[in-house]
Write an enzyme that holds these catalytic residues in place. Structure first.
Site, PDB file in Angstrom:
ATOM      1  N   LYS A  75       1.058  -1.264  -0.021  1.00 29.70           N
ATOM      2  CA  LYS A  75       0.039   0.025  -0.014  1.00 29.70           C
ATOM      3  C   LYS A  75       1.039   1.274  -0.029  1.00 29.70           C
ATOM      4  O   LYS A  75       1.871   1.218   0.554  1.00 29.70           O
ATOM      5  CB  LYS A  75      -0.762  -0.010   1.122  1.00 29.70           C
ATOM      6  N   SER A 150      -9.410   1.812   3.039  1.00 31.38           N
ATOM      7  CA  SER A 150      -8.767   2.653   2.149  1.00 31.38           C
ATOM      8  C   SER A 150      -7.631   1.714   1.618  1.00 31.38           C
ATOM      9  O   SER A 150      -7.158   2.132   0.564  1.00 31.38           O
ATOM     10  CB  SER A 150      -7.912   3.590   2.828  1.00 31.38           C
ATOM     11  N   SER A 174      -9.532  -0.638   7.555  1.00 31.97           N
ATOM     12  CA  SER A 174      -9.079  -0.296   5.925  1.00 31.97           C
ATOM     13  C   SER A 174      -8.367  -1.553   5.455  1.00 31.97           C
ATOM     14  O   SER A 174      -8.320  -1.627   4.272  1.00 31.97           O
ATOM     15  CB  SER A 174      -8.267   1.089   5.972  1.00 31.97           C
TER      16      SER A 174
HETATM   17  N1  GLN Z   1     -12.965   4.325   6.722  1.00 33.32           N
HETATM   18  C1  GLN Z   1     -12.038   4.607   8.072  1.00 33.32           C
HETATM   19  C2  GLN Z   1     -11.680   6.013   7.941  1.00 33.32           C
HETATM   20  O1  GLN Z   1     -12.029   6.778   7.086  1.00 33.32           O
HETATM   21  C3  GLN Z   1     -10.910   3.632   8.216  1.00 33.32           C
HETATM   22  C4  GLN Z   1      -9.657   4.058   7.708  1.00 33.32           C
HETATM   23  C5  GLN Z   1      -8.503   3.298   7.889  1.00 33.32           C
HETATM   24  O2  GLN Z   1      -8.541   2.131   8.434  1.00 33.32           O
HETATM   25  N2  GLN Z   1      -7.296   3.608   7.480  1.00 33.32           N
HETATM   26  O3  GLN Z   1     -11.020   6.477   8.909  1.00 33.32           O
END
Ligand code: GLN
Length: 470
Positions: A75, A150, A174
């Site tokens: 990532k 994400s 994410s």
């Molecule tokens: N959807 C969550 C956020 O926007 C999770 C993000 C993550 O785990 N990096 O913060």
């Protein structure tokens, strides 16, 4: 093919790392234009050369490290030396990492080939992988839909067969939510199991590197490689994992908890249907016990204060001075910083910085931040109580099926879709999202959540359940 099977073939010569790499590159050539999983791909020549090197070494019959010749995607918020590290943000668009994250260093030492960097929502803030300077990633299951986020690029690259495994990061879901959306497996380890050194900080008390793969065995094997205490991350710990190719532990007599209050916070109908079927099937093999976690639905309110608060501090370092890109025509330092941040950060990132800065400002700390932290402790206690009765707990991964790219949703609607994943991060627990079935041709994932440090048990149960649900 699992990594174990690949390795067996590499050793027998039935398949060489070079042939395998060529296959993957061909898949990428065919699919990447439509999916957009990668923000950066290593040069084909370099990849083939590396694969050829491993091919030669396998031929020579020498003892090779466990991941010799296995391609892995990373990532793009995790540092790989001499590769771009953009976090899908304009503010880091010209930044190249001068060093490897500890997890990446360990992968390389184990013989893995880093194939490239994968797309994400800017700074890992989001649930769709639409909010990236590289444009949206498309879900390989249905190209008109989001792959989740994400870590959507990592999930899509695995789901499309471009790479067997990919690293992601999980601050509030994410890794698990994209796994659910793309019919793959996503592991989020116990907090501290994997070093965060080289993972670009979003919310440091929640961030953890995780893995996406096609099966629990591959995903867990990668965690075993990258786990361990690291002097560069004071929150990292030595949590017990088996040797890389060891089988999962036996799970006879394991008690599985089923979240009792789900009916008060139900997922959409299709997800509930898959959930009900899955629980039915599991109850034929396991002892299933309803457990109460009365407060975990308040996790969203707690998380969306704590995470932005930490983010507002962590993102202060992007000032236009230290990380490559900045506006060049400002007349004062202050104007340069202001305009660099105004132009360099996207809308969602700015929203989080503003919420976080507000929540931490004098006079508001007690009203907001401290309450959010108190709720976090209560959620931890909920889990502690529940784990007195059971070994693991099942909760759906996402209340929603993968939605269409570009679908209009308010920020709070998107935040609410993190309902089931966020409590796990707040409590620092290990969890895995595994495919549980399909509805309307769309995949549904279910999470197996465990006690702190009992990652191996969670994986063993998840592997068994995935077999049942397939
Ligand atoms: N959807 C969550 C956020 O926007 C999770 C993000 C993550 O785990 N990096 O913060």
């Amino acid at each position: 093919m699992t990594i174990k099977e690949l390795r067996k073939r590499f050793i027998s010569g039935e398949l060489t790392p070079l042939e395998y790499m060529e296959e993957l590159l061909e898949t990428i050539r065919q699919k990447e234009r439509k999916i957009n999983a990668f923000t950066h791909l290593e040069k084909t020549d370099t990849l083939l050369k590396e694969a050829e090197l491993w091919t030669e070494k396998y031929k020579s019959g020498e003892e090779l490290p466990p991941l010799a010749g296995i391609p892995v995607a990373i990532k793009d918020n995790i540092a790989v030396k001499d590769m771009p590290l953009t976090c899908a943000s304009k503010i880091l668009q010209e930044f190249t990492s001068p060093y490897d994250a500890t997890a990446v260093r360990k992968l390389k030492e184990a013989g893995a080939i880093i194939i490239g960097k994968t797309n994400l929502d800017e700074f890992a803030m989001g649930s769709t992988t639409e909010f990236s300077i590289f444009g949206p990633t498309h879900n390989p299951v249905d190209l008109e839909r989001v792959p989740g986020g994400s870590s959507g690029g990592s999930a899509a690259s695995v789901a499309a067969g471009m790479v067997p495994v990919a690293l992601g990061s999980d601050t509030g879901g994410s890794v698990r939510q994209p796994a659910s959306f793309t019919d793959t497996v996503g592991i989020k380890p116990s907090y501290g199991m994997v070093s965060r050194y080289g993972l670009v900080a979003f919310a440091s008390s929640l961030d953890q590197i995780g893995v996406l793969a096609k099966n629990v065995e591959d995903a867990s094997l990668i965690i075993r490689v990258i786990a361990g205490k690291d002097k560069y991350d004071a929150t990292s710990r030595e949590l017990s994992v088996k040797n890389i190719f060891d089988a999962f532990e036996t799970i006879d007599g394991v008690k599985i908890g089923v979240w009792k209050e789900l009916d008060n916070h139900p997922a959409e109908d299709g997800v509930m249907k898959v959930w009900d079927d899955a629980i039915m099937k599991a109850s034929k093999e396991f002892q299933m016990i309803p457990v109460s976690l009365p407060d975990i639905a308040s996790g969203i309110a707690s998380y969306y204060l704590i995470a932005p608060a930490e983010a507002s501090a962590n993102l202060a370092r992007y000032d236009g001075v230290r990380y490559a890109w900045r506006v060049l025509d400002a007349s004062t330092y202050k104007e340069m910083v202001k305009r660099t941040r105004t132009i360099g950060f996207g809308k969602e990132v700015k929203r989080r910085i503003m919420i976080g800065t507000f929540a931490l400002s004098a006079g508001y700390q007690d009203a907001f931040y401290k309450k959010a932290v108190a709720m976090r402790y209560r959620i931890m206690q909920n889990f502690e109580e529940a784990f007195k009765q059971v070994d693991v707990i099942l909760v759906p991964t996402s209340p929603k099926l993968p939605w269409k790219i570009g679908q209009k949703m308010s920020p709070s609607e998107v935040y609410k879709a993190d309902l089931y994943t966020i409590p796990v991060n707040l409590a620092g627990l290990p969890a895995v999202s595994i495919p549980a079935g399909y509805v309307d041709n769309l995949p549904v994932g279910i999470q197996v959540i465990g006690k702190y440090g009992e990652d191996e048990k969670v994986w063993a149960v998840a592997d068994k359940l995935m077999g049942l649900w397939r």
